[in-house]
Scaffold this motif. Sequence first.
Motif, PDB file in Angstrom:
ATOM      1  N   LEU B  20       0.828  -1.212   0.000  1.00  0.00           N
ATOM      2  CA  LEU B  20       0.000   0.000   0.000  1.00  0.00           C
ATOM      3  C   LEU B  20       0.861   1.261   0.000  1.00  0.00           C
ATOM      4  CD1 LEU B  20      -2.827  -1.167   2.438  1.00  0.00           C
ATOM      5  CD2 LEU B  20      -3.060  -0.732  -0.020  1.00  0.00           C
ATOM      6  N   THR B  21       1.971   1.226   0.717  1.00  0.00           N
ATOM      7  CA  THR B  21       2.870   2.378   0.710  1.00  0.00           C
ATOM      8  C   THR B  21       3.368   2.645  -0.710  1.00  0.00           C
ATOM      9  OG1 THR B  21       3.597   1.788   2.932  1.00  0.00           O
ATOM     10  CG2 THR B  21       4.991   3.327   1.729  1.00  0.00           C
ATOM     11  N   ASP B  22       3.639   1.552  -1.405  1.00  0.00           N
ATOM     12  CA  ASP B  22       4.183   1.649  -2.746  1.00  0.00           C
ATOM     13  C   ASP B  22       3.122   2.063  -3.772  1.00  0.00           C
ATOM     14  OD1 ASP B  22       6.169   1.437  -4.629  1.00  0.00           O
ATOM     15  OD2 ASP B  22       5.777  -0.696  -5.026  1.00  0.00           O
ATOM     16  N   LYS B  23       1.959   1.434  -3.694  1.00  0.00           N
ATOM     17  CA  LYS B  23       0.964   1.579  -4.765  1.00  0.00           C
ATOM     18  C   LYS B  23      -0.281   2.381  -4.381  1.00  0.00           C
ATOM     19  CE  LYS B  23       3.146  -1.287  -7.615  1.00  0.00           C
ATOM     20  NZ  LYS B  23       3.940  -0.746  -8.724  1.00  0.00           N
ATOM     21  N   CYS B  24      -0.444   2.633  -3.109  1.00  0.00           N
ATOM     22  CA  CYS B  24      -1.672   3.326  -2.692  1.00  0.00           C
ATOM     23  C   CYS B  24      -1.317   4.556  -1.871  1.00  0.00           C
ATOM     24  CB  CYS B  24      -2.596   2.364  -1.945  1.00  0.00           C
ATOM     25  SG  CYS B  24      -4.225   3.039  -1.585  1.00  0.00           S
ATOM     26  N   GLY B  25      -0.436   5.374  -2.405  1.00  0.00           N
ATOM     27  CA  GLY B  25      -0.133   6.651  -1.764  1.00  0.00           C
ATOM     28  C   GLY B  25      -1.308   7.595  -1.932  1.00  0.00           C
ATOM     29  N   THR B  26      -1.163   8.799  -1.408  1.00  0.00           N
ATOM     30  CA  THR B  26      -2.322   9.691  -1.468  1.00  0.00           C
ATOM     31  C   THR B  26      -2.635  10.115  -2.908  1.00  0.00           C
ATOM     32  OG1 THR B  26      -0.870  11.486  -0.789  1.00  0.00           O
ATOM     33  CG2 THR B  26      -2.265  10.518   0.901  1.00  0.00           C
ATOM     34  N   TRP B  44      -7.184  -2.367  -6.144  1.00  0.00           N
ATOM     35  CA  TRP B  44      -8.072  -3.533  -5.952  1.00  0.00           C
ATOM     36  C   TRP B  44      -7.452  -4.776  -6.574  1.00  0.00           C
ATOM     37  CZ3 TRP B  44     -11.597  -4.773  -2.717  1.00  0.00           C
ATOM     38  CH2 TRP B  44     -12.538  -5.766  -2.992  1.00  0.00           C
ATOM     39  N   GLN B  45      -6.931  -4.633  -7.789  1.00  0.00           N
ATOM     40  CA  GLN B  45      -6.302  -5.767  -8.468  1.00  0.00           C
ATOM     41  C   GLN B  45      -5.051  -6.216  -7.724  1.00  0.00           C
ATOM     42  OE1 GLN B  45      -7.731  -7.477 -10.976  1.00  0.00           O
ATOM     43  NE2 GLN B  45      -6.089  -8.915 -10.457  1.00  0.00           N
ATOM     44  N   GLY B  46      -4.285  -5.224  -7.230  1.00  0.00           N
ATOM     45  CA  GLY B  46      -3.065  -5.565  -6.495  1.00  0.00           C
ATOM     46  C   GLY B  46      -3.373  -6.346  -5.225  1.00  0.00           C
ATOM     47  N   CYS B  72      -7.722  -8.727  10.492  1.00  0.00           N
ATOM     48  CA  CYS B  72      -7.749  -7.491  11.292  1.00  0.00           C
ATOM     49  C   CYS B  72      -6.537  -6.616  10.962  1.00  0.00           C
ATOM     50  CB  CYS B  72      -7.734  -7.817  12.790  1.00  0.00           C
ATOM     51  SG  CYS B  72      -9.321  -8.416  13.403  1.00  0.00           S
ATOM     52  N   LEU B  73      -5.382  -7.236  10.836  1.00  0.00           N
ATOM     53  CA  LEU B  73      -4.168  -6.450  10.572  1.00  0.00           C
ATOM     54  C   LEU B  73      -4.148  -5.926   9.134  1.00  0.00           C
ATOM     55  CD1 LEU B  73      -1.479  -8.500  12.535  1.00  0.00           C
ATOM     56  CD2 LEU B  73      -2.822  -6.516  13.269  1.00  0.00           C
ATOM     57  N   VAL B  74      -4.727  -6.687   8.216  1.00  0.00           N
ATOM     58  CA  VAL B  74      -4.878  -6.186   6.844  1.00  0.00           C
ATOM     59  C   VAL B  74      -5.785  -4.948   6.864  1.00  0.00           C
ATOM     60  CG1 VAL B  74      -5.848  -6.702   4.568  1.00  0.00           C
ATOM     61  CG2 VAL B  74      -4.462  -8.429   5.748  1.00  0.00           C
ATOM     62  N   ALA B  75      -6.875  -5.048   7.643  1.00  0.00           N
ATOM     63  CA  ALA B  75      -7.813  -3.924   7.742  1.00  0.00           C
ATOM     64  C   ALA B  75      -7.109  -2.683   8.298  1.00  0.00           C
ATOM     65  CB  ALA B  75      -8.989  -4.312   8.644  1.00  0.00           C
ATOM     66  N   GLN B  76      -6.254  -2.893   9.290  1.00  0.00           N
ATOM     67  CA  GLN B  76      -5.549  -1.755   9.893  1.00  0.00           C
ATOM     68  C   GLN B  76      -4.720  -1.021   8.823  1.00  0.00           C
ATOM     69  OE1 GLN B  76      -3.050  -2.952  13.178  1.00  0.00           O
ATOM     70  NE2 GLN B  76      -2.868  -0.878  13.971  1.00  0.00           N
ATOM     71  N   GLU B  77      -4.087  -1.779   7.941  1.00  0.00           N
ATOM     72  CA  GLU B  77      -3.264  -1.161   6.891  1.00  0.00           C
ATOM     73  C   GLU B  77      -4.127  -0.469   5.835  1.00  0.00           C
ATOM     74  OE1 GLU B  77      -0.176  -0.636   7.364  1.00  0.00           O
ATOM     75  OE2 GLU B  77      -0.408  -1.775   9.212  1.00  0.00           O
ATOM     76  N   LEU B  78      -5.265  -1.066   5.495  1.00  0.00           N
ATOM     77  CA  LEU B  78      -6.160  -0.421   4.530  1.00  0.00           C
ATOM     78  C   LEU B  78      -6.652   0.909   5.085  1.00  0.00           C
ATOM     79  CD1 LEU B  78      -8.206  -3.578   3.467  1.00  0.00           C
ATOM     80  CD2 LEU B  78      -6.660  -2.269   1.984  1.00  0.00           C
ATOM     81  N   GLY B  79      -6.907   0.928   6.399  1.00  0.00           N
ATOM     82  CA  GLY B  79      -7.345   2.166   7.038  1.00  0.00           C
ATOM     83  C   GLY B  79      -6.240   3.196   7.052  1.00  0.00           C
ATOM     84  N   ARG B  80      -5.030   2.744   7.349  1.00  0.00           N
ATOM     85  CA  ARG B  80      -3.887   3.664   7.399  1.00  0.00           C
ATOM     86  C   ARG B  80      -3.680   4.335   6.040  1.00  0.00           C
ATOM     87  NH1 ARG B  80       0.315   2.702  11.146  1.00  0.00           N
ATOM     88  NH2 ARG B  80      -0.208   0.494  11.112  1.00  0.00           N
ATOM     89  N   ALA B  81      -3.902   3.559   4.980  1.00  0.00           N
ATOM     90  CA  ALA B  81      -3.679   4.079   3.629  1.00  0.00           C
ATOM     91  C   ALA B  81      -4.906   4.839   3.095  1.00  0.00           C
ATOM     92  CB  ALA B  81      -3.331   2.930   2.679  1.00  0.00           C
ATOM     93  N   VAL B  82      -5.990   4.909   3.856  1.00  0.00           N
ATOM     94  CA  VAL B  82      -7.259   5.481   3.387  1.00  0.00           C
ATOM     95  C   VAL B  82      -7.601   4.882   2.011  1.00  0.00           C
ATOM     96  CG1 VAL B  82      -8.580   7.635   3.565  1.00  0.00           C
ATOM     97  CG2 VAL B  82      -6.197   7.650   4.218  1.00  0.00           C
TER      98      VAL B  82
END
Lengths: 413, 368
Positions: B20-26, B44-46, B72-82
């Motif tokens: 997410l840091t790599d591909k889902c920046g702001t 989504w594809q990634g 749960c931990l995947v969810a935490q990262e999705l939230g962090r990346a908005v």
Amino acid sequence: MDFNDTPQEAEFRAEARAWIAANAPAHLHDALASSTFGGLNTGGEDPIEVSKDWQKKKAEAGWACLMWPTEYGGRGASPIENVIWNQEEGVYGKLSSMFIIGHGMCGPTMIAYASEEQKQRYLPKLASGEEVWCQLFSEPHGGSDLAGLRTRAEKDGDEWVINGQKIWTSGAQNSDYGILITRTDPNVAKHKGLTMFFLDMRSPGVDIRPIKQVNGQSGFNEVYFDDVRIPDAQRLGAVGDGWRVSLTTLMNERMAIGGSIPTGVPELLELVQSLAKDGGSAIEDPAVRSKLADWYAKSAGLRNTASRAISALSKGDIPGPENSIGKLVAGGLMQDVAKFGMDLQGFGSVLMDPKIAEGSARFQAMLLRSPAVRIEGGTDQILRNIIGERVLGLPDDMRADKGLPFNEIPSGN
Amino acid sequence: MNFDFSEDEKLVQEQTARYLTDKCGTDAVRAVLEGNEAYSSDVWQGLADMGLMGTALPEAYGGVEAGYLTLCLVAQELGRAVAPVPFSSSIYLAAEALRMFGSETQKELWLPKLATGEVVGTVAVTEGLIEAAADNLQTTVSGGAVSGRKLAVADGGIADLAVVLARGDQGVDMVLVELSGSGVSRHAVETVDPTRDTATIVFDGASSEMLGEPGAGWTQLDRLYDRAAVLFAFEQIGGAQAALDMAVGYANERFAFGRAIGSFQGLKHMMADMYVALKLAESNCYYAAWALASDSPELPLAAATARVSAIQAYQLCSRDNIQVHGGMGFTWEFDCHLYYRRSNYQTLQLGGLSVWENKLIDALAAAA
């Protein structure tokens, strides 16, 4: 993820539980369990006597100061075993309140800085409760700014002569010894001119005056020093190294595991389930539900944060920085809960008589005790500074005394 | 006591975070914010390529079966990346509803497609400007035909499949509707958080299948929400942490009156309070994760507790992150509003704070 003991932990727990069941003062159980905030109910028996009795019994069987080395009266136990012991000791742990400062702060400082001979002489009696210790740190001019303290120690031959005043010294009136931080050099920066000692609280020139608190009790004292003489052999650490020594003491305080700090939330839940309001039970009232939910979530957060710290100890790790939020949350929470619990009971709840007031006047006791929780051992504001600077890494506040010799620091009145 | 996530679980979290840091920046979030696309199909594809939609789904239905703690931990990262993707609607809600209440046929048909991300699912409940409840639903289902209007459906514009709550012969039913079928019309609606696709869906005799027991729809929804609330709460603490990190970063760099603004106690104490709220929520989320993963009877209380404190933490952190930034925090250019928008959007999904406060007290009273 689980909440189970490891086999070794389970074995230790079983041993502790069996010993407590066979030896604890069971006749005090109900009185202790009903102790209100800031008070110790020992069912009419002398609280100091019963506390010392239980401590002595524990020490004789190797259940005192569990984490200290056995040769100094401890058990050589691990941090997680200490946590398990505290869980198992339960309400009887309230009998340890008069020893907390000595065991939690003075003892570890003595272990780190006293001579071997001193350790042999003082630590076992400290562990067994035969001798009680206090910590003489805060002063009228040095509380949150502890390093601003002014009590002087001047060298005279093999002795030091102490003059000045300490304040907020818990349990000084019942103490035999104390550790004392003093200023030995006012010409250098404030943190650099401090030196730590321990002393006999019955030394000539020591004057202890209990302070009457908001809640009518007198747990704290003022302690005056008038030409009190301390042998140089009772110095802890090098001259001028007192700040570093005090950090050892304070670090031990911060290692204490939170979650056991009372919040009043279970008491409030009990109240709103039994209290009538608007033709129903108070727990059906939307305003009550909203507040209780908020406060319950906070108290659960503290409990679950403590579980994380215990898990870290169980693995041999140091608890994470989240462990630093406990007192900050609990103090304000208890104050809010107390006010709300009384609000629900109307003007009658101003009554303090435990025979009339709900639950032996527990909400009233919380109301009058909670201001102290938000101050002692680091005020809410100091704790926010610590979280901001040491946990979040924010820059230090700008200090007007930075780098100045102590005797040139502006001091107001 | 081992009240912590395992190394394997944390490894998946790290991989997710790295991706997410790599591909889902702001920039990816902003592409959706600006309306260039309804959701980030690349992200989504990634996520699909990493198998993350199937994290907690059974292997028998195309999942990875790595457990809810990992999810749960995947969810935490999705939230962090908005993250601007329909993960919560599709996985925490639609897939979970199918797993819990679906027939064998329904599970075999839909779960593998949800697990690969080729099908997006959602839940359609809200009908008006009132908190949805069993007794105020207007949408009806009769002989399998659904009619009515769902005002705000998260990911409603991009979903292929919706779990719809509708009034049937025996009470509220939970039914499954394919949104590409006839009798379904939908249009995108503007919301406080344009980084999440949201639509109004109108059903006019759309065909549906029963999901679970007739008349048990609302009870099923409650059970579904108890589970989903834990995962939403993890997204919320992830977002709250990101907002706090952003505030701290700015307070260290920005100078005023000749010093870094983070040295002022007015701001420092505000950020300390953000940290406290976040850590309380985080610890409650840990407990709720345990309750979710172990199917504990304590789940309703644990989930409500986590949800209440996660709502509070994310709202506080996103709000005060703007405050730390001052005027710059109110600009479109700065990212502060991404967290502010998401926190308030997520607060109201699954029912808002007052709904979860009530659930918490109900569970507490039942346990006492």
